[in-house]
Design a protein around this motif. Sequence first.
Motif, PDB file in Angstrom:
ATOM      1  N   ILE A 219       0.814  -1.087  -0.036  1.00 54.85           N
ATOM      2  CA  ILE A 219       0.090  -0.031   0.005  1.00 54.85           C
ATOM      3  C   ILE A 219       0.873   1.269   0.009  1.00 54.85           C
ATOM      4  N   LEU A 220       1.986   1.266   0.810  1.00 53.64           N
ATOM      5  CA  LEU A 220       2.860   2.372   0.875  1.00 53.64           C
ATOM      6  C   LEU A 220       4.102   2.379   0.075  1.00 53.64           C
ATOM      7  N   PRO A 221       4.628   3.415  -0.204  1.00 53.58           N
ATOM      8  CA  PRO A 221       5.914   3.539  -0.817  1.00 53.58           C
ATOM      9  C   PRO A 221       7.259   3.632  -0.183  1.00 53.58           C
ATOM     10  N   ALA A 222       7.206   2.272   0.686  1.00 54.39           N
ATOM     11  CA  ALA A 222       8.285   2.285   1.794  1.00 54.39           C
ATOM     12  C   ALA A 222       9.483   1.191   1.235  1.00 54.39           C
ATOM     13  N   SER A 295      12.507   9.938   4.654  1.00 57.66           N
ATOM     14  CA  SER A 295      11.221  10.109   5.332  1.00 57.66           C
ATOM     15  C   SER A 295      11.029   8.624   6.168  1.00 57.66           C
ATOM     16  N   ALA A 296      10.091   8.839   7.278  1.00 48.67           N
ATOM     17  CA  ALA A 296      10.061   7.524   7.893  1.00 48.67           C
ATOM     18  C   ALA A 296       8.679   8.006   8.758  1.00 48.67           C
ATOM     19  N   MET A 297       8.097   6.828   9.005  1.00 47.76           N
ATOM     20  CA  MET A 297       6.788   6.735   9.887  1.00 47.76           C
ATOM     21  C   MET A 297       6.894   5.462  11.071  1.00 47.76           C
ATOM     22  N   ASP A 314      10.299   3.111   6.392  1.00 46.17           N
ATOM     23  CA  ASP A 314      11.095   4.554   5.816  1.00 46.17           C
ATOM     24  C   ASP A 314      11.332   4.455   4.209  1.00 46.17           C
ATOM     25  N   SER A 315      11.572   5.507   3.833  1.00 41.08           N
ATOM     26  CA  SER A 315      11.953   5.763   2.484  1.00 41.08           C
ATOM     27  C   SER A 315      13.187   6.568   2.149  1.00 41.08           C
TER      28      SER A 315
END
Length: 581
Positions: A219-222, A295-297, A314-315
């Motif tokens: 789902i996410l660009p990780a 970037s990170a979550m 993270d990316s």
Amino acid sequence: MPPSEDTRPPLRQNDPLAGKVIVPKLQSGEIGVPKARLTYKSVEGLETEFVLDDHNSIGRHPKNSIRLHDREVSKEHATIIRTGDDFVVKDLDSSNGTFVNNKRIKEVTLREGDELLFGSMHLVFREPVAPDQPVMPSARNSVRDQVTILPAGPQGATHIHATLSDQEADFLPSKDITDVDVLRRDYDKLRVAHELSRLGLSSEFSALLGKTLDVAFSILPADNGVILVVDPETGVLLPHSLKRRDPGSTSQEIVLSSTIVNQVINDRTSVLLSDAVLDPRFSGAQSIIAQGIRSAMVVPLVANNVVYGVMHIDSRQRIGAFTEKDLQILQSLATQAAVAIANTRLIRKVEEDAKTKGQLSRFLPPHVVDQMVNGKGQPILKGGRECEASVLFCDIRGFTTMSEQAGGPQEIVGLLNDYFERLVEVVFEYQGVLDKFIGDAMMAHWGTIEGQDNEDHAFQAVAGALQLRDAIREFNRDRAVDGLPPVGMGVGINSGHLVAGYMGAKRRLEYTVIGDTVNTASRVCGLAQPDQVVITESTQQRVADRIEARYLGTRQVKGKEQGVKIYEAVALRDAMSNTGS
């Protein structure tokens, strides 16, 4: 600061360790410095390390440098002291002993790979690796070797773009939705729930966490993701599962900030980092700069008001790779994962309880088993415990002759099964402990379970024995109807000091009792005639006001220099008065 008490994972009654959620923190002066350590691996595959100092105290009391919250561990159980280049473990006269490589020790020098047993906890000793000693390539394959948690830095140093509390991730009522983006976000949440639901209930922990990361990456660009789980047996937050979009990048570390991790755990908030490289605390770490994390979550895994862990993705492609919508989706995924973790641990607990209940049900009354499984009773520990108790033996008189006259082995087996079935029901009804069957004999005892009401053990044993006698009388009436010969059973009881506990070999332990009190009970049983309950003077004195007994005289028994005064228990005094006797 560490999280409050309610952030801890649910702890089982027999957890070996208890503590708040602990985030491992590396001191800059210790990075790369080899140290000896003890490692503990939980049933979920989470590995905890205890770094050894020059002097280490081990025990159940909080003051110990290595605290093992296990009822089989003494408050001050052992020490591990550095002597030159060696580490020496010394037992401090603990109740259940200290074992190294399955041998009980008083003091021994530890070597690489030695297995230590404190109570029910198995730990492994690891010697320090010299700085110039090559590290095996396979070591880099472990999740812990690829994840680094940096120590806390100056307040506010990390570039937090946005935070999100767990309440903010709830679905809005349909009447309040006016934005298509909100609908898309909610659709993604439902997709997350659907994907995880396909895994179903499972006790396979690694598969569950691996699937969670797979869904996040779909789902996410990780570029990288890791799930750190609070070990329910240690309270320590440890890396467990890891995923990379580029499988060839295993040499690069995934870096987390303990400041962020603590904030996520303590406040239960999800955090979006806009540019990790700009964090001034990372400026001296060349490996982090080389990663180029942009970037990170970081989100907590929370279910039922319990923090089960943390998920980080993270990316390395661009600043602002993730949006607040992505943070909401990841938080929704983390919530689903936390529920799945809670269910997985519940399944494991149910399985463990069922196994424990099955083992205890072999020799304990059902109500005692339920208390222990539900954590309301004292556990039965390995090793012995001295106590005052009563022991009962009973067996069939003339069993050898009966066997010879029987129609075959099946008839004897059927007889014994029916016979023992009736005896066991009586023992449990009178809250006794079934010890064992020995051929046609049965052994039981009262007053040996810690935490139970043991003051009246002698009366319970004798009252139970009288009920055993009555049960066999009824058994013989049933046999007479079928034209079968009666069974003559004799019972012997003795009360006194003995040792009770789990005894035997590592592969087979049984809860039993030993001591002269036990031996005398066995000898007295041999004096009993069919349909007779014989008790010693020691037992008779404890029940004289409630049991009608007839003095039989003094008998010489094997193993006793002096004769033993014995009595025949006839009936309960209340029962005799009710019948007009």
